[in-house]
Structure formats: structure tokens, C-alpha cells
Design an enzyme around this catalytic site. Structure first.
Site, short mmCIF file in Angstrom:
data_model
loop_
_atom_site.label_atom_id
_atom_site.label_comp_id
_atom_site.label_asym_id
_atom_site.label_seq_id
_atom_site.Cartn_x
_atom_site.Cartn_y
_atom_site.Cartn_z
N GLY A 77 69.49 54.88 76.84
CA GLY A 77 70.85 54.70 77.34
C GLY A 77 71.23 55.67 78.44
CB ALA A 78 69.55 58.37 80.12
CD GLU B 269 71.45 51.57 91.12
OE1 GLU B 269 70.79 50.77 90.42
OE2 GLU B 269 70.98 52.63 91.56
CB THR C 58 71.14 44.98 95.35
OG1 THR C 58 70.16 45.82 94.73
CG2 THR C 58 72.04 45.83 96.24
CG ASP D 135 66.27 47.79 84.69
OD1 ASP D 135 66.46 48.14 85.87
OD2 ASP D 135 67.16 47.78 83.82
P1 ADP Z 1 68.69 52.09 79.17
O1 ADP Z 1 67.83 50.92 79.43
O2 ADP Z 1 69.35 52.60 80.40
O3 ADP Z 1 68.01 53.20 78.45
P2 ADP Z 1 70.03 50.16 77.54
O4 ADP Z 1 71.34 50.15 76.86
O5 ADP Z 1 69.70 49.07 78.47
O6 ADP Z 1 69.90 51.59 78.24
O7 ADP Z 1 68.87 50.17 76.46
C1 ADP Z 1 68.90 51.10 75.42
C2 ADP Z 1 68.62 50.38 74.10
O8 ADP Z 1 67.25 49.94 74.07
C3 ADP Z 1 68.77 51.27 72.91
O9 ADP Z 1 70.11 51.34 72.48
C4 ADP Z 1 67.88 50.57 71.90
O10 ADP Z 1 68.54 49.45 71.36
C5 ADP Z 1 66.73 50.06 72.75
N1 ADP Z 1 65.61 51.02 72.79
C6 ADP Z 1 65.05 51.55 73.90
N2 ADP Z 1 64.04 52.39 73.57
C7 ADP Z 1 63.95 52.39 72.23
C8 ADP Z 1 63.12 53.05 71.27
N3 ADP Z 1 62.17 53.90 71.67
N4 ADP Z 1 63.34 52.80 69.97
C9 ADP Z 1 64.29 51.95 69.58
N5 ADP Z 1 65.11 51.31 70.42
C10 ADP Z 1 64.96 51.51 71.73
MG MG Z 2 68.46 49.01 80.14
#
Ligand code: ADP
Ligand code: MG
Length: 391
Positions: free
Chosen positions: A118-119, A30, A32, A173
């Protein structure tokens, strides 16, 4: 099928195909990636789907079943921060393909993301890579043909995220979402982009990988991520190295002692803090190597110990954990997990726990109960296996 109907309802025409790409969970390694180090992600069973059809003009119309809205933009208008919001992750990929010389036209794209947003499970790479797969399919770019093409598309999807969505993330990612394989983890060398598959078929050995989405999203995420990157870059520059990857782990103590002198006085944080950040990065890269070896030998207790050591390093030296992640990991360990750690950038998001099948239920119950007792939002917990990349 449902997706097809949703596409027709939005765009009044049939899709030409459906593509998808998985979220990812990083087993170890992580913070890294932006230090040219090693990471070890798997593809998740949860995927983001992109249904798409070509257009004869150069407009993109993109709809998401998660956000419910439809965004329209002409490809030449795509720029840093334009369009705003979620659609930048889709539009950014079209922009990056064109910037790389691919002569693509417009498209109607419907997104359905099953990766929690966002998880820390990289719904962002899943949406980018599903879009990349779709545009490649629509315009016969053949970017999923082999691992070299997939790695190339991963670089373009990362550019979309960095340069258009303006999220300064490393490349792990997108590589995971495009190069993952069923039953295997992806050992990713971020110095040169090289990858190696490492067997990860824990079911054969009676184990389960639990992903614990804490549902916590602490507001510091962006600023702190940038601050950690800046500390790492500052330390590498002070040491005269291109990146922290070049620190020899066998000489770590001596290097850290030197670093204190080299940093003295300047910079936003005291040298002792930078020293701890560097110690995390260098020891974490070593742990990735050890973990890949332990996984190959099916030494799961060894893997568990490395998970626990990684968590402690992220919590104490890199300081990117939080109450929810610490609680999830300590309760999982107490209930018989071989090891547990936060995964992803930190300050919320998800943890993982490697657990014997027989204690998977008790671990889930105990973590859920501990969150309730602490007055926290209920976590979402699921078992994950290593699933294939974009297709
Ligand atoms: P993570 O990649 O960990 O889920 P991020 O903040 O990097 O968190 O990315 C999340 C963002 O990606 C969301 O807030 C949105 O803007 C976009 N996103 C991801 N999947 C979708 C989806 N299915 N529909 C719309 N936006 C999405
Ligand atoms: Mg992300």
C-alpha cells in the site's frame, strides 16, 4: 533456505519451485495509463516471492508471511470479490488463467512480499505477477518465455486485479513487474501495449534515485481514483474521442476552450475542473516523451525539471497530491535534488527524488526531520535502481 522451511511448515510438503516479481516505481506518467497514454516505470529491487507446488485437485491454498493467515478456495468458486481480502490477488490470477483457456489445476502457494504494502510501489502487481509466474512454471505454460508472452500474462494479472480483487487500476503496474529490465526504464504505450526500453543507469553519472515512502494512506484513495477516471472519460466522450490520448497537444488550448462549452451544465463537477484534469493528462503524456528523450541523452537536469513539472501538474491540476507528498518533494528540491515528484496514484504513498550522490544523505536527513517537525509519521526512504522483471 528460510522460504522453503516456511512452505513446509504451512503445507507439510516441499515446494516445486520459487518465483518472484518486483514492485515498480513510475518515473513519470501518472494517471495516464487509463487514458491510453504513456508511462515510464522501472522494476524495483524489492520483490515478492511465490513458492508453489501443484495439487492433484483444483483447490488453491495460499498463505502470506505478511498477513500470517492461510486461505483455501476451489478454483471454480473464485468470482468477483471471492475470496475477500488479500487472497483475491492470488486467486484472481488462477481465475484469469482459466478464463483465458489455460487448463491449470490447484496449487499450494506461499507468498513473501518485500515490496511495502500500500505504499504506491505496487505490491499488488508484484503478488499477482509472482503468482502468475509460479502457476505458469507449475503447469508448463511458458508465459515468461519472451516479451509477448509476458505482456499477455500482464493482461491476465490486470484482469485478476480489476475483476476479482475489484480494484479498477490501469495496466502499468503489471506490465512493469513482468517486462522490467535491469538498468532500463520501460516506456509503456497504454494505447496499444507497445513497450520500448530507455537506459536508466544513473549510477554512472553519480546520481541516486531516492524513493520516499511517506507512510501516509489517505482514506479518499479509492473514491478519488474512480472520480478522476470518470472525469477523464467524461471529457473524452464530450470531445468525441476514444481517449484523452487523442487530444493533439499542439492544439491543447483550443481543445480546452471548446471543452468548456461541450461540458456545460451536466456532470458532477464544474467544467473548469474537468479542463484542469484534461490539461494534466495531455501535458503529462508529453512530459513522458520528453523525459524518455532526456534520459537517452543523459540530460539529468532536464529529467529533474520534468519531474518537478509533473508534480506541480498532479498537485494543482489533477489534485491528487497531499501534504506529505508535497513536503517530501519540496524539501528534497531545497536540498539539491535535480527533481522530485509524487509517484503512483497519490493521496499518500511514495515520492521519488533524483539526487546527486553527495546530497542523498542530506536529502534523507532533511526529509525525515521535516516530517518529524510537522508531527508526521517517519517516512521510509531507500535508494532504488532499475531491477529485472518476474522470473
Ligand atoms: P500497492 O499496490 O501500492 O502496494 P494496493 O492497495 O494496490 O497497494 O495493494 C496492496 C494490497 O495487495 C494489500 O492490501 C494486500 O491485499 C495485497 N498484497 C500485496 N502484497 C501482499 C503480500 N505480500 N501478502 C498479502 N497480501 C498482499
Ligand atoms: Mg496496487
Amino acid at each position: 533456505m528460510q522460504h522453503r522451511e516456511a512452505f513446509v511448515a504451512r503445507f507439510g510438503r516441499e515446494p516445486q519451485g520459487s518465483w518472484s516479481a518486483p514492485g515498480r516505481v513510475n518515473l513519470i506518467g501518472e494517471h495516464t495509463d487509463y487514458n491510453s497514454g504513456l508511462a515510464l516505470p522501472i522494476g524495483l529491487p524489492q520483490r515478492t516471492y511465490a513458492l508453489a507446488a501443484r495439487r492433484t485437485d483444483d483447490r488453491l491454498r495460499v498463505a502470506s508471511l505478511q498477513t500470517g493467515d492461510l486461505v483455501e478456495i476451489a478454483i471454480p468458486q473464485i468470482a468477483p470479490g471471492v475470496p475477500q481480502g488479500w487472497a483475491s490477488y492470488v486467486a484472481g490470477v488462477a481465475w484469469a488463467l482459466r478464463a483465458d483457456g489455460f487448463d491449470i489445476g490447484g496449487a499450494d502457494v506461499l507468498i513473501d512480499g518485500q515490496v511495502p504494502l500500500g505504499a504506491g510501489l505496487s505490491s499488488s502487481a508484484a503478488i499477482e505477477c509472482a503468482t502468475g509466474a509460479a502457476l505458469s512454471g507449475l503447469y508448463d505454460l511458458d508465459l515468461l518465455a519472451d516479451d509477448t508472452d509476458r505482456a499477455h500474462l500482464a493482461v491476465l494479472c490486470r484482469r485478476a486485479e480489476n475483476e476479482i480483487a475489484l480494484a479498477p487500476t490501469g495496466g502499468m503496474d503489471q506490465a512493469a513487474s513482468l517486462l522490467a529490465r535491469a538498468g532500463q526504464a520501460l516506456l509503456l504505450d497504454c494505447r496499444d501495449g507497445a513497450t520500448r526500453l530507455v537506459p536508466f543507469e544513473i549510477e554512472r553519472d553519480g546520481l541516486v534515485l531516492l524513493v520516499i515512502d511517506t507512510r501516509a494512506h489517505h482514506a479518499l484513495v479509492d473514491g478519488q481514483y474512480g472520480a478522476r477516471r470518470a472525469s477523464c472519460e467524461r471529457a473524452a466522450a464530450a470531445l468525441g474521442l476514444p481517449s484523452l490520448r487523442e487530444v493533439d497537444p499542439a492544439r491543447l488550448d483550443a481543445v480546452l476552450a471548446d471543452l468548456v462549452g461541450l461540458l456545460a451544465g451536466d456532470g458532477p463537477e464544474p467544467p473548469e475542473v474537468v479542463v484542469r484534469r484534461v490539461r494534466h493528462v495531455v501535458t503529462e503524456i508529453e512530459r513522458v516523451q520528453e523525459c524518455a528523450a532526456a534520459m537517452t541523452a543523459r540530460d539529468w537536469e532536464g529529467v529533474g525539471r520534468l519531474f518537478a513539472a509533473s508534480h506541480a501538474s498532479l498537485r494543482d491540476d489533477f489534485e491528487v497530491s497531499c501534504l506529505e507528498l508535497d513536503l517530501a518533494c519540496s524539501v528534497a528540491q531545497d536540498q539539491g535534488a535535480l527533481g522530485a515528484r509524487m509517484t503512483g496514484g497519490g493521496f499518500g504513498g511514495s515520492a521519488i527524488a533524483l539526487v546527486p550522490e553527495a546530497v542523498a544523505g542530506p536529502v534523507q536527513a532533511a526529509v525525515t526531520e521535516a516530517f518529524a517537525a510537522a508531527g508526521l509519521t517517519a517516512p521510509s526512504i531507500f535508494a532504488a535502481h532499475a531491477a529485472p522483471g518476474a522470473g
